[in-house]
Design an enzyme around this catalytic site. Structure first.
Site, PDB file in Angstrom:
ATOM      1  N   GLU A  67     -10.490  25.074  -6.324  1.00 55.15           N
ATOM      2  CA  GLU A  67     -10.296  26.186  -5.373  1.00 55.15           C
ATOM      3  C   GLU A  67      -9.197  27.179  -5.774  1.00 55.15           C
ATOM      4  OE1 GLU A  67      -9.701  24.324  -1.538  1.00 55.15           O
ATOM      5  OE2 GLU A  67     -11.707  23.483  -1.518  1.00 55.15           O
ATOM      6  N   HIS A  73     -20.379  22.816   1.179  1.00 58.30           N
ATOM      7  CA  HIS A  73     -20.182  22.441   2.591  1.00 58.30           C
ATOM      8  C   HIS A  73     -20.929  23.488   3.417  1.00 58.30           C
ATOM      9  CE1 HIS A  73     -17.190  19.403   1.685  1.00 58.30           C
ATOM     10  NE2 HIS A  73     -16.554  20.247   0.918  1.00 58.30           N
ATOM     11  N   GLU A 116     -19.695  18.250  -3.173  1.00 60.09           N
ATOM     12  CA  GLU A 116     -19.183  17.889  -1.841  1.00 60.09           C
ATOM     13  C   GLU A 116     -20.173  18.234  -0.733  1.00 60.09           C
ATOM     14  OE1 GLU A 116     -15.166  19.333  -1.221  1.00 60.09           O
ATOM     15  OE2 GLU A 116     -14.631  19.017  -3.321  1.00 60.09           O
TER      16      GLU A 116
HETATM   17  C1  XIL Z   1     -10.909  17.027   2.596  1.00 58.78           C
HETATM   18  C2  XIL Z   1     -11.041  15.568   3.044  1.00 58.78           C
HETATM   19  O1  XIL Z   1     -12.390  15.293   3.280  1.00 58.78           O
HETATM   20  C3  XIL Z   1     -10.225  15.325   4.300  1.00 58.78           C
HETATM   21  O2  XIL Z   1     -10.238  13.952   4.626  1.00 58.78           O
HETATM   22  C4  XIL Z   1      -8.798  15.816   4.107  1.00 58.78           C
HETATM   23  O3  XIL Z   1      -8.100  15.680   5.321  1.00 58.78           O
HETATM   24  C5  XIL Z   1      -8.790  17.263   3.645  1.00 58.78           C
HETATM   25  O4  XIL Z   1      -9.551  17.390   2.476  1.00 58.78           O
HETATM   26  N1  XIL Z   1     -12.628  20.769  -0.417  1.00 58.78           N
HETATM   27  C6  XIL Z   1     -12.170  19.777  -1.224  1.00 58.78           C
HETATM   28  C7  XIL Z   1     -11.892  18.429  -0.650  1.00 58.78           C
HETATM   29  O5  XIL Z   1     -12.070  19.957  -2.445  1.00 58.78           O
HETATM   30  O6  XIL Z   1     -10.860  17.777  -1.294  1.00 58.78           O
HETATM   31  C8  XIL Z   1     -11.638  18.504   0.838  1.00 58.78           C
HETATM   32  O7  XIL Z   1     -11.529  17.170   1.334  1.00 58.78           O
HETATM   33  C9  XIL Z   1     -12.717  19.274   1.524  1.00 58.78           C
HETATM   34  C10 XIL Z   1     -12.791  20.684   1.010  1.00 58.78           C
END
Ligand code: XIL
Length: 361
Positions: A152, A236, A268
């Site tokens: 990111e 997501h 993810e």
């Molecule tokens: C999220 C986790 O799922 C949570 O448990 C934590 O509190 C915050 O991070 N992008 C990413 C992940 O790269 O690492 C994130 O994970 C979600 C968004």
């Protein structure tokens, strides 16, 4: 085959029970992996570890390999690190013939206080950056098959995000664009010459300014032989994104990254809906299926991974209020329509498939 021979030898069942595919067995036949983000503490739960090992060929730490959890104390000697949770995940992966994926080395979130609030100068930050990558990648050398090296790093408009690593105050490469990202990849390669190195982000799945910026960076990296092997698309998604033009945009976007020679990982994926009704879960299944098909059509798309696997433990309800039910298994580890849609798109046979019945006879 073995079951058949056994059955013949024992003179028992002339019709061996058809075994249903799992996600991992179906994906394996296409040269792909199916993964899930996990937490080591949840492995204590029998259903959690059973479903995880049965269905998935890759696991990734949802949190425990992030900078804060894994490197909570200053310095780079062993006492600065906490490898307990990550070691447990790596051992579970090995015991269940799964690959382990690393997440994430350099990120602006979940950093320890000593990095974010320690008023470190450029020299100390540079040491933290280098020491972290060398120690963490080094520890799991040969045991983690792919790392999200930088996560990111871009803002939605395609400019670089201002972070402690880049320019606040940064490791000494502020205003030099992607130079700090390049540094991270070179250090990771040094620490494990064979691990696949990924850039991972959200909001870059469809064509647009953010995806363009990442594309330009990776094109430049590939041209100059900066060691980057792949790109991770977080995915997501809200279920409302399931539209032909969106899917088309994702597919064309994946194709241009593939042309750079990069491996593509869906890292993810979760699809959030507003309730657990039959209609919502069907709509969700449709989108899951289409995204799986999209990955299957792209030879460079090698990992289809969800962010968790059971609705019992998902970050979605906490982060996207009023939504949830985002994963392939419900809160009681039962397969949802989305599971069936993914399995089908992977070319897998569910137990109740009439074709299997025919073949049996
Ligand atoms: C999220 C986790 O799922 C949570 O448990 C934590 O509190 C915050 O991070 N992008 C990413 C992940 O790269 O690492 C994130 O994970 C979600 C968004």
């Amino acid at each position: 085959m073995t079951t058949m021979i056994l059955a013949l030898l024992l003179g028992t069942a002339s019709t061996p029970a058809p075994t249903a595919d799992t996600l991992r067995s179906a994906a394996a036949r296409t040269g792909r992996d199916v993964g899930a983000a996990v937490g080591p503490h949840l492995l204590d739960e029998p259903s959690y570890r059973t479903v995880l090992a049965r269905e998935f060929s890759v696991l990734e730490a949802e949190n425990v390999m992030k900078f804060g959890p894994i490197h909570p104390r200053p310095g780079s000697d062993p006492s600065a690190f906490d490898f307990e949770g990550s070691d447990r995940l790596i051992e579970f992966a090995k015991a269940n013939r799964m690959k382990a994926r690393g997440h994430a080395l350099i990120w602006h979130n979940q950093n320890p206080t000593w990095v974010e609030k320690g008023n470190l100068g450029i020299v100390e930050l540079n040491e933290a950056f280098e020491g972290h990558i060398a120690a963490v990648v080094g520890r799991y050398k040969g045991r983690i098959y792919a790392w999200d090296v930088v996560n990111e790093a871009f803002a939605d408009d395609g400019t670089l995000r201002h972070t402690v690593w880049y320019d606040r105050p940064g490791i000494g490469l502020a205003d030099q664009g992607t130079a700090y990202i390049e540094r991270a990849f070179r250090l990771a390669r040094k620490a494990d010459p064979r691990c696949k190195l990924f850039y991972n982000d959200y909001g870059i799945e469809t064509l647009g300014p953010k995806a363009d910026a990442v594309y330009e960076m990776l094109k430049d990296f590939r041209a100059r032989k900066v060691p980057v092997d792949g790109i991770g698309f977080q995915c997501h998604f809200p279920v409302e994104m399931n539209k032909p033009d969106v899917l088309d945009s994702i597919e064309r976007n994946f194709a241009r990254f593939a042309k750079l020679g990069l491996e593509i990982h869906i890292t993810e994926l979760d699809i959030r809906v507003k309730d657990g009704s039959v209609a919502s879960l069907q709509a969700q299944a449709d989108f899951y299926g289409k995204l799986t098909e999209l990955c299957m059509r792209q030879p460079k798309c090698k990992l289809f991974q969800t962010w968790g696997f059971t609705d019992r433990y998902s970050w979605v309800p906490r982060f996207f209020r009023g939504t949830g039910w985002a994963l392939l298994f419900d809160e009681n580890y039962q397969k949802k329509p989305s599971y069936d849609a993914v399995l089908k798109a992977l070319g897998g046979k569910p137990k109740s498939d009439p074709e299997l019945g025919d073949r049996k006879r």
